[in-house]
Scaffold this motif. Sequence first.
Motif, PDB file in Angstrom:
ATOM      1  N   GLN A 138       2.614  -3.569   3.965  1.00 37.24           N
ATOM      2  CA  GLN A 138       3.154  -2.330   4.526  1.00 37.24           C
ATOM      3  C   GLN A 138       2.025  -1.342   4.813  1.00 37.24           C
ATOM      4  O   GLN A 138       1.015  -1.337   4.110  1.00 37.24           O
ATOM      5  CB  GLN A 138       4.141  -1.680   3.541  1.00 37.24           C
ATOM      6  CG  GLN A 138       5.314  -2.554   3.159  1.00 37.24           C
ATOM      7  CD  GLN A 138       6.231  -2.847   4.335  1.00 37.24           C
ATOM      8  OE1 GLN A 138       6.535  -1.960   5.127  1.00 37.24           O
ATOM      9  NE2 GLN A 138       6.647  -4.100   4.469  1.00 37.24           N
ATOM     10  N   ALA A 139       2.231  -0.490   5.812  1.00 39.72           N
ATOM     11  CA  ALA A 139       1.285   0.598   6.054  1.00 39.72           C
ATOM     12  C   ALA A 139       1.178   1.406   4.762  1.00 39.72           C
ATOM     13  O   ALA A 139       2.154   1.564   4.030  1.00 39.72           O
ATOM     14  CB  ALA A 139       1.778   1.473   7.201  1.00 39.72           C
ATOM     15  N   ILE A 140      -0.008   1.910   4.475  1.00 36.05           N
ATOM     16  CA  ILE A 140      -0.239   2.632   3.220  1.00 36.05           C
ATOM     17  C   ILE A 140       0.108   4.105   3.435  1.00 36.05           C
ATOM     18  O   ILE A 140      -0.543   4.789   4.229  1.00 36.05           O
ATOM     19  CB  ILE A 140      -1.704   2.491   2.752  1.00 36.05           C
ATOM     20  CG1 ILE A 140      -2.129   1.017   2.739  1.00 36.05           C
ATOM     21  CG2 ILE A 140      -1.876   3.120   1.376  1.00 36.05           C
ATOM     22  CD1 ILE A 140      -3.615   0.811   2.520  1.00 36.05           C
ATOM     23  N   PRO A 141       1.117   4.607   2.715  1.00 31.24           N
ATOM     24  CA  PRO A 141       1.488   6.015   2.892  1.00 31.24           C
ATOM     25  C   PRO A 141       0.395   6.953   2.377  1.00 31.24           C
ATOM     26  O   PRO A 141      -0.300   6.646   1.415  1.00 31.24           O
ATOM     27  CB  PRO A 141       2.757   6.183   2.045  1.00 31.24           C
ATOM     28  CG  PRO A 141       3.175   4.815   1.638  1.00 31.24           C
ATOM     29  CD  PRO A 141       1.991   3.916   1.780  1.00 31.24           C
ATOM     30  N   THR A 142       0.276   8.105   3.018  1.00 31.02           N
ATOM     31  CA  THR A 142      -0.701   9.110   2.598  1.00 31.02           C
ATOM     32  C   THR A 142      -0.452   9.546   1.163  1.00 31.02           C
ATOM     33  O   THR A 142      -1.395   9.816   0.423  1.00 31.02           O
ATOM     34  CB  THR A 142      -0.646  10.329   3.543  1.00 31.02           C
ATOM     35  OG1 THR A 142      -0.902   9.871   4.869  1.00 31.02           O
ATOM     36  CG2 THR A 142      -1.693  11.367   3.174  1.00 31.02           C
ATOM     37  N   ARG A 143       0.791   9.598   0.735  1.00 27.71           N
ATOM     38  CA  ARG A 143       1.091  10.077  -0.620  1.00 27.71           C
ATOM     39  C   ARG A 143       0.574   9.130  -1.706  1.00 27.71           C
ATOM     40  O   ARG A 143       0.501   9.498  -2.867  1.00 27.71           O
ATOM     41  CB  ARG A 143       2.579  10.325  -0.790  1.00 27.71           C
ATOM     42  CG  ARG A 143       3.422   9.071  -0.848  1.00 27.71           C
ATOM     43  CD  ARG A 143       4.913   9.397  -1.011  1.00 27.71           C
ATOM     44  NE  ARG A 143       5.694   8.203  -1.068  1.00 27.71           N
ATOM     45  CZ  ARG A 143       6.091   7.501  -0.025  1.00 27.71           C
ATOM     46  NH1 ARG A 143       5.767   7.900   1.197  1.00 27.71           N
ATOM     47  NH2 ARG A 143       6.788   6.401  -0.168  1.00 27.71           N
ATOM     48  N   THR A 144       0.195   7.915  -1.327  1.00 29.42           N
ATOM     49  CA  THR A 144      -0.392   7.003  -2.318  1.00 29.42           C
ATOM     50  C   THR A 144      -1.896   6.896  -2.069  1.00 29.42           C
ATOM     51  O   THR A 144      -2.666   7.671  -2.598  1.00 29.42           O
ATOM     52  CB  THR A 144       0.304   5.624  -2.304  1.00 29.42           C
ATOM     53  OG1 THR A 144       0.233   5.080  -0.991  1.00 29.42           O
ATOM     54  CG2 THR A 144       1.742   5.730  -2.750  1.00 29.42           C
ATOM     55  N   LYS A 145      -2.304   5.967  -1.239  1.00 27.71           N
ATOM     56  CA  LYS A 145      -3.733   5.761  -1.014  1.00 27.71           C
ATOM     57  C   LYS A 145      -4.078   5.661   0.463  1.00 27.71           C
ATOM     58  O   LYS A 145      -5.171   5.272   0.818  1.00 27.71           O
ATOM     59  CB  LYS A 145      -4.190   4.500  -1.749  1.00 27.71           C
ATOM     60  CG  LYS A 145      -4.137   4.628  -3.260  1.00 27.71           C
ATOM     61  CD  LYS A 145      -4.542   3.326  -3.929  1.00 27.71           C
ATOM     62  CE  LYS A 145      -4.687   3.457  -5.412  1.00 27.71           C
ATOM     63  NZ  LYS A 145      -3.489   3.782  -6.149  1.00 27.71           N
ATOM     64  N   GLY A 146      -3.179   6.007   1.337  1.00 34.18           N
ATOM     65  CA  GLY A 146      -3.377   5.771   2.753  1.00 34.18           C
ATOM     66  C   GLY A 146      -3.665   7.004   3.562  1.00 34.18           C
ATOM     67  O   GLY A 146      -3.844   8.073   3.017  1.00 34.18           O
ATOM     68  N   PRO A 147      -3.753   6.811   4.838  1.00 32.88           N
ATOM     69  CA  PRO A 147      -3.494   5.548   5.527  1.00 32.88           C
ATOM     70  C   PRO A 147      -4.664   4.568   5.519  1.00 32.88           C
ATOM     71  O   PRO A 147      -4.504   3.399   5.835  1.00 32.88           O
ATOM     72  CB  PRO A 147      -3.172   5.974   6.958  1.00 32.88           C
ATOM     73  CG  PRO A 147      -3.885   7.268   7.148  1.00 32.88           C
ATOM     74  CD  PRO A 147      -3.930   7.915   5.788  1.00 32.88           C
ATOM     75  N   LEU A 148      -5.862   5.036   5.112  1.00 30.62           N
ATOM     76  CA  LEU A 148      -7.029   4.153   5.059  1.00 30.62           C
ATOM     77  C   LEU A 148      -7.592   4.116   3.645  1.00 30.62           C
ATOM     78  O   LEU A 148      -7.815   5.155   3.034  1.00 30.62           O
ATOM     79  CB  LEU A 148      -8.124   4.646   6.024  1.00 30.62           C
ATOM     80  CG  LEU A 148      -7.719   4.799   7.486  1.00 30.62           C
ATOM     81  CD1 LEU A 148      -8.875   5.362   8.294  1.00 30.62           C
ATOM     82  CD2 LEU A 148      -7.240   3.480   8.067  1.00 30.62           C
ATOM     83  N   PHE A 149      -7.839   2.899   3.154  1.00 30.55           N
ATOM     84  CA  PHE A 149      -8.297   2.688   1.784  1.00 30.55           C
ATOM     85  C   PHE A 149      -9.451   1.689   1.838  1.00 30.55           C
ATOM     86  O   PHE A 149      -9.286   0.569   2.307  1.00 30.55           O
ATOM     87  CB  PHE A 149      -7.127   2.149   0.966  1.00 30.55           C
ATOM     88  CG  PHE A 149      -7.368   1.907  -0.500  1.00 30.55           C
ATOM     89  CD1 PHE A 149      -8.521   2.275  -1.157  1.00 30.55           C
ATOM     90  CD2 PHE A 149      -6.377   1.294  -1.255  1.00 30.55           C
ATOM     91  CE1 PHE A 149      -8.704   2.045  -2.509  1.00 30.55           C
ATOM     92  CE2 PHE A 149      -6.538   1.056  -2.611  1.00 30.55           C
ATOM     93  CZ  PHE A 149      -7.709   1.427  -3.239  1.00 30.55           C
ATOM     94  N   VAL A 150     -10.619   2.086   1.372  1.00 31.90           N
ATOM     95  CA  VAL A 150     -11.782   1.195   1.329  1.00 31.90           C
ATOM     96  C   VAL A 150     -11.676   0.351   0.068  1.00 31.90           C
ATOM     97  O   VAL A 150     -11.657   0.881  -1.040  1.00 31.90           O
ATOM     98  CB  VAL A 150     -13.100   1.999   1.342  1.00 31.90           C
ATOM     99  CG1 VAL A 150     -14.296   1.077   1.153  1.00 31.90           C
ATOM    100  CG2 VAL A 150     -13.225   2.800   2.629  1.00 31.90           C
ATOM    101  N   VAL A 151     -11.607  -0.986   0.255  1.00 30.00           N
ATOM    102  CA  VAL A 151     -11.380  -1.893  -0.872  1.00 30.00           C
ATOM    103  C   VAL A 151     -12.520  -2.903  -0.973  1.00 30.00           C
ATOM    104  O   VAL A 151     -12.804  -3.635  -0.024  1.00 30.00           O
ATOM    105  CB  VAL A 151     -10.034  -2.643  -0.728  1.00 30.00           C
ATOM    106  CG1 VAL A 151      -9.783  -3.529  -1.936  1.00 30.00           C
ATOM    107  CG2 VAL A 151      -8.877  -1.659  -0.535  1.00 30.00           C
TER     108      VAL A 151
END
Length: 179
Positions: A138-151
Motif C-alpha cells: 500500500q502507499a505509505i500514508p504521511t501519518r505513518t512513514k510516508g509518502p517516501l521512506f528510505v529503507v
Amino acid sequence: MALKSMRPPGRRSALLRFALPLAWALLGRSAAAGKLPEPTGAVLLTLSGRVGQANQGAQAVFDLAMLSALAQRRFSVKTPWDPRPVSFEGPLLREVLQAAEARGTRLTLVAVNDYKVEVPMDDLEHWDVVLALKMNGQAIPTRTKGPLFVVYPFDQAQGTLLDQFRDRSIWQLVSIRIN
C-alpha cells in the motif's frame, strides 16, 4: 509475486493505470534525450545541490508518477520499528539520483518535520537502499512513514552497521541535498 489490493478498482487506480504507462514513456523518452521530465502531479521529492539534470530551476523534482516509472525493487525485511518483516517497494535511491545526474560524496536527507540525516554517497553503491513508495503493498500514508521512506537492507547488517542503517533510514522524506 505482485501484491494486490482486495478493493475493487476505483477512480484512483484507473488514473494510475493511465498515468504510470504515460510516465514510463515520458521518463524513457526524456532520458534518451538527456532531459528529466517535468512533474505533472504533486512534487514528492526535491533534489538540490550538485544536480546535472534539473527540471525546476536548479533543482530536480519528482512526483509519484516519475518515481513509479523508475525500476521498482520489492523486498521484505525486519526493521528496528516493526516486530514482523515488512514488505517495501520503490526504486533504488541511487537510481533516483542517477535520473537527475546527481554527483557528490555526501547527501543531506530532510524529512517533512525538518529532521535531517547525513548519508555518504558510498552507501548507495555498497547497499541496495530503497526509496520506498509502498509498505505491505500500500502507499505509505504521511501519518505513518510516508509518502517516501528510505529503507536500508537491515537483514544484511548487525552491530554498529545496523545502528548506522537505522540512523540513516528516514521517513517522510521531502528533499535531498547533494554535496
